[in-house]
Scaffold this active site. Structure first.
Site, PDB file in Angstrom:
ATOM      1  N   ASP B 103       0.859  -1.184   0.000  1.00 43.00           N
ATOM      2  CA  ASP B 103       0.000   0.000   0.000  1.00 43.00           C
ATOM      3  C   ASP B 103       0.900   1.241   0.000  1.00 43.00           C
ATOM      4  O   ASP B 103       2.121   1.121  -0.005  1.00 43.00           O
ATOM      5  CB  ASP B 103      -0.935  -0.029   1.202  1.00 43.00           C
ATOM      6  CG  ASP B 103      -0.163  -0.033   2.514  1.00 43.00           C
ATOM      7  OD1 ASP B 103       1.093  -0.111   2.475  1.00 43.00           O
ATOM      8  OD2 ASP B 103      -0.798   0.044   3.571  1.00 43.00           O
ATOM      9  N   ASP B 278      -7.989  -7.651   0.049  1.00 42.94           N
ATOM     10  CA  ASP B 278      -7.048  -7.881   1.146  1.00 42.94           C
ATOM     11  C   ASP B 278      -7.715  -7.455   2.432  1.00 42.94           C
ATOM     12  O   ASP B 278      -8.576  -6.577   2.434  1.00 42.94           O
ATOM     13  CB  ASP B 278      -5.782  -7.041   0.969  1.00 42.94           C
ATOM     14  CG  ASP B 278      -6.017  -5.603   1.405  1.00 42.94           C
ATOM     15  OD1 ASP B 278      -6.666  -4.864   0.647  1.00 42.94           O
ATOM     16  OD2 ASP B 278      -5.596  -5.234   2.515  1.00 42.94           O
ATOM     17  N   CYS B 321      -6.285 -29.324   9.068  1.00 40.67           N
ATOM     18  CA  CYS B 321      -7.526 -30.112   9.047  1.00 40.67           C
ATOM     19  C   CYS B 321      -7.458 -31.348   8.166  1.00 40.67           C
ATOM     20  O   CYS B 321      -8.188 -32.303   8.391  1.00 40.67           O
ATOM     21  CB  CYS B 321      -8.691 -29.271   8.549  1.00 40.67           C
ATOM     22  SG  CYS B 321      -9.034 -27.820   9.555  1.00 40.67           S
ATOM     23  N   HIS B 352      -5.123 -22.106   8.990  1.00 41.02           N
ATOM     24  CA  HIS B 352      -6.481 -22.511   8.586  1.00 41.02           C
ATOM     25  C   HIS B 352      -7.237 -21.355   7.923  1.00 41.02           C
ATOM     26  O   HIS B 352      -7.808 -21.518   6.845  1.00 41.02           O
ATOM     27  CB  HIS B 352      -7.271 -23.030   9.787  1.00 41.02           C
ATOM     28  CG  HIS B 352      -8.718 -23.257   9.467  1.00 41.02           C
ATOM     29  ND1 HIS B 352      -9.169 -24.401   8.861  1.00 41.02           N
ATOM     30  CD2 HIS B 352      -9.804 -22.453   9.592  1.00 41.02           C
ATOM     31  CE1 HIS B 352     -10.468 -24.303   8.649  1.00 41.02           C
ATOM     32  NE2 HIS B 352     -10.883 -23.127   9.085  1.00 41.02           N
TER      33      HIS B 352
END
Lengths: 494, 412
Positions: B103, B278, B321, B352
């Site tokens: 940015d 984002d 997972c 995750h």
């Protein structure tokens, strides 16, 4: 294929012993059912709440050579009003041993279960006739011998250490808490031996009636007391229990030479739970005959921002002066150093990253800094033990000379980090009145009416919570205008 | 199987349009940047200080991420431009061989620092340490981003909260952002290796947004961002602005909606024709003990997960997972056990959540290519809300505008 009996002499092979009386440095191999064998002398990782600090299980499996971990039951025993049974005891796992399953320990590694952390927080309550005092994240609690035995049977560690009646150091600061407290009262010493003896007998008695499959290997505790104080206990071990013992968990290694009086115990593997504040101390313990270690300085040295840099044997070039055991990665000298933490190190941190990044991560309080330091430091210790084994294996063994060289070449203390450290407070420490703050506060009120935390929240950035723990991103420049100008960040306006 | 419909290239970027949804404005494309190809639509996780919250670059790569953010403001403070230059840029600093987006630094400046006010020259603020007045100009921002070496750089813009009632100031900010874009383009030293994106401003005023779109598009930057959103405006307003802008933007350029990250926002914004997003929320909420799942966000920190020995999300393919080879066998109980106590819990939930967000966009892309995006949207909402009555009104309304009626039973 039948499961080998939990018998130390089947599990543990001594490949070479330096001294012929069976005590002293030795080379061995430890094979636990279902797990990869490891060569000794070696070490296991010390976990906190079932996790090696800062290392996710994939990093442990792929980026370390660890063969096993030490897990403390007290890390799982907290109860609250809503949670009255420890979840670890509720787990139902058919294919994977419950302790492995709960902690997601990689399947090739073995677990060593003890009741208490190493080193443990001293309890002001002390132990009782049938129970010890343990420290959980919700306070001190009693753990009876009976309960401990049941938990062991239920969660199935690969190695279990029965309860020992121990008194731990009262120091809370990270450096002093690594040193042993000597128990001087002879009355207390006798009681320690008696209770430990009774508890071990009960542990085995209770185990007898059940015909449990897959019982863990048992490493009997050896107390940090003189030989005359505990020789009767040793007699009992070698006469009554030796067939059911797989090893010894040694809280004080100075008594190891006296094992020569107890032939049947000599061939058992010895896990040192003695304090190890330096690598020199590990070498001393190896020369006394310890086989397996919990390197108690390791996790905290990473938190301190130190990259270990020693090798065994020490480098042979004759650079004058004492070499440091580690490098303080907080030091600004690493700012632009695009080179490995330690030249030639094969760890992930050294092969894929560089000092400049590590320094930046510490400086920016990014958690990855500690992760990379853990990866590196665990590798240094693995290599250190590999070096020791090679030196013991040489014909003739070069261990004694290498040990002398190590003592001569390296500093006798680990460096202390100069920056702030994570995990300096929290569930794992007990503070005492008057303790000084370990870290400076991460946030102070700026100006009169501005709250940077609030402003940060408004900007959609995470600032609340564990700022001091290094989990959040600092937002306000720490340097003055001239520095910002020099850096090209912005200019001082005229 | 999906072939390119049309392509456009600029010096440091190629945009291949792969598929258009026949109902909504959603599109699937392939953006090729200096550090490799990036399939769009995409969610970009935010590695603020050149590190994604405890994950190694290798772990980030394993989530499928090929484009992540660094914040110019933070890298400008630490390690600073001089060190970045000496090390050879941010890719080298963090050992990341994929793409980076930075940015401009202006957003943090305005939000965080006392007495930041904006003049034609730049952003004026007081140094927090010695109170000296300082100035951040478009030239400073670009110079810093050139040193960082990001694959996509953002122009310095005049940011104002969209909810500001001051119409005059809003217009000034919009027009100034256009002038600053010209200064940024002039200051940009590496147009062959770094892409500079413009940022559309104009608050919630549709006409002003349109005007800004025309001005910005005329300057022909390789990509276009829609800025000033996610600042607390109503979701309906947010959708209206995105829809207004995408209508006017050239088809063969990537469109980036800044600061957007809730799964519902992503799915709706894709339907409105946006490609890139984002947000710090997925990684922040991970550190506070929450997991994003297809059935909504769950607070693993809450005691009800203490005895839950299932994976963080059943059926999820992330390293934590997934089952079998390479799966870690992480349970909710283990994460609960360590939330707020050991950093490992934060790392696991971060892995995750980042995987969830990236996978959501991968699945959206596959659905667009199969021309099944409306059905994808329906499934997505049905998984979160068991009753259509609970569907957020803003999403229902916004999707209706692009031809998907979530509440009707008939259309697929």
């Amino acid at each position: 294929m039948s499961t080998p009996e939990p018998d130390g002499r089947a599990m543990f092979k001594i490949l070479k012993a330096i001294a012929n009386d069976g005590v002293g440095a030795r080379l061995g191999s430890l094979t636990l059912p279902k797990r990869h064998p490891i060569d000794t002398p070696n070490f296991v990782g010390l976990t906190a709440r079932g996790a090696i600090p800062h290392l996710t299980p994939d990093n442990i499996g792929k980026k370390s050579e660890l063969g096993g971990v030490y897990i403390a039951l007290e890390d799982f025993m907290e109860t609250t009003r809503k949670k009255t049974t420890p979840p670890l005891l509720e787990i139902k796992s058919e294919t994977i041993d419950p302790l492995h399953s709960f902690t997601a320990t990689p399947s090739h590694m073995f677990t060593v279960l003890g009741a208490r952390r190493h080193p443990a927080i001293n309890s002001p309550l002390g132990n009782a006739q049938d129970s010890i005092s343990i420290f959980t994240s919700t306070g001190f609690q009693k753990l009876t011998n009976e309960a401990y035995r049941k938990y062991v049977a239920k969660i199935r560690p690969d190695i279990a250490i029965p309860l020992a009646d121990m008194t731990y150091s009262q120091a809370t600061n990270p450096v002093d808490s690594k040193r042993r407290t000597n128990i001087n009262s002879s009355k207390r010493q006798l009681r320690m031996v008696e209770r430990t003896e009774d508890w071990l007998a009960e542990f085995f008695e209770a185990a007898e009636d059940g015909s449990e499959q897959d019982t863990p290997a048992v490493f009997a505790p050896v107390l940090p007391l003189s030989y005359p104080t505990q020789w009767e206990y040793f007699n009992q071990l070698d006469q009554d229990f030796v067939t059911r013992l797989s090893g010894l968990a040694v809280y004080g290694v100075d008594v190891l030479p006296d094992l020569s009086n107890h032939g049947p115990l000599i061939d058992l593997p010895r896990l040192s739970l003695d304090y190890t504040a330096t690598p020199q101390e590990i070498l001393r313990q190896i020369s006394l005959g310890a086989d397996l270690f919990t390197v108690s300085f390791l996790n905290s040295i990473s938190d301190a921002g130190i990259a270990l840099s020693f090798t065994f044997p020490p480098p042979s070039d004759l650079a004058p002066g004492i070499r440091p055991l580690g490098i303080n990665m907080w030091s600004p000298e690493h700012e632009v150093a695009v080179k490995p933490l330690v030249e030639g190190c094969k760890c992930y941190a050294c092969t894929k990253h560089h000092r400049a990044f590590l320094h930046h991560l510490l400086n920016a309080k990014e958690m990855l800094g500690w992760t990379l330091l853990q990866v590196h430091n665990y590798q240094v210790i693995s290599d250190f033990f590999a070096g020791i084994r090679a030196s013991l294996n040489a014909e003739p063994s070069t261990f004694e000379e290498d040990y002398d060289d190590f003592m001569r070449v390296y500093d006798s203390e680990l460096p202390t980090g100069t920056g702030t450290r994570p995990r300096a407070r929290g569930y794992n420490f007990k503070s005492q009145g008057g303790d000084a703050k370990i870290n400076n506060p991460g946030w102070e009120k700026y100006g009169t009416d501005s709250d940077p935390a609030l402003a940060g929240e408004m900007a959609g950035l995470a600032v609340t919570g564990a700022a001091a723990e290094g989990k959040e991103t600092p937002l306000v420049p720490e340097v003055d205008a001239a520095e910002l100008d020099k850096q090209g960040f912005a200019e001082i306006s005229k | 199987m999906a072939s390119t419909i049309a392509s456009a290239s600029s010096a440091a970027l190629t945009f291949d349009l792969v598929a258009r949804c026949s109902t909504t404005r959603a599109r699937a494309s392939l953006l090729t940047l200096p550090h490799g190809p990036v399939p769009l639509p995409i969610f970009m996780p935010v590695a603020t200080q050149a590190s994604l919250k405890g994950l190694t670059p290798e772990q980030l790569e394993e989530t499928g991420c090929r484009l992540c953010l660094n914040n110019t403001y933070h890298l400008g403070l630490k390690p600073g431009q001089e060190i970045l230059a000496a090390v050879g840029g941010a890719h080298k600093l963090q050992g990341w061989n994929h793409n980076l987006l930075t940015d401009s630094g202006g957003f943090q400046m305005v939000s965080l620092l006392t007495l930041a006010n904006i003049t034609e020259e730049g952003v004026k603020f007081l140094s927090p340490h010695d109170g000296k007045p300082m100035l951040l100009t478009p030239e400073h921002s670009i110079s810093l981003q050139n040193t960082i070496g990001s694959d996509i750089m953002m122009q310095l813009d005049d940011v104002l909260v969209t909810t500001s009632p001051d119409h005059k100031r809003m217009r000034e900010a919009m027009e100034r952002s256009v002038r600053w874009l010209d200064r940024c383009i002039a200051a940009h030293k590496n147009p062959d290796t770094q892409n500079l994106f413009c940022i559309i401003q104009g608050g919630l005023d549709t006409e002003m947004r349109k005007e800004c779109c025309r001005e910005m598009v005329a300057r022909d930057t390789p990509g276009i961002a829609i800025g000033g959103l996610s600042g607390g405006e109503a979701k309906a307003d947010f959708c209206r602005v995105v829809r207004t802008c995408t209508e006017l933007l050239p088809e063969l350029k990537p469109r980036y909606v800044m600061g957007i990250g809730y799964p519902e926002d992503l799915v709706v914004s894709v339907a409105l024709g946006a490609d890139m997003f984002d947000c710090v929320w997925p990684t922040r909420t991970a550190r506070f003990g929450s997991a994003i799942t297809k059935h909504g966000v769950i607070k693993i920190k809450s005691y009800e997960y203490a005895n839950d020995f299932g994976p963080i999300e059943e059926g999820c393919g992330c390293a934590c997972c997934k089952k079998g080879e390479g799966g870690l066998g992480i349970t909710r109980a283990f994460v609960h056990h360590n939330v707020g106590k050991e950093t490992v819990a934060a790392h696991l939930l971060t892995i995750h959540n980042v995987w969830y967000q990236l996978n959501l966009m991968r699945e959206a892309r596959d659905a667009i290519i199969a021309d099944e995006y409306p059905a994808f949207i329906r499934r997505f909402f049905a998984n979160i809300y068991s009753d259509k009555v609970d569907y957020p009104k803003w999403a229902v309304d916004a999707l209706r505008e692009v031809g998907v009626d979530l509440l009707s039973d008939t259309n697929i």
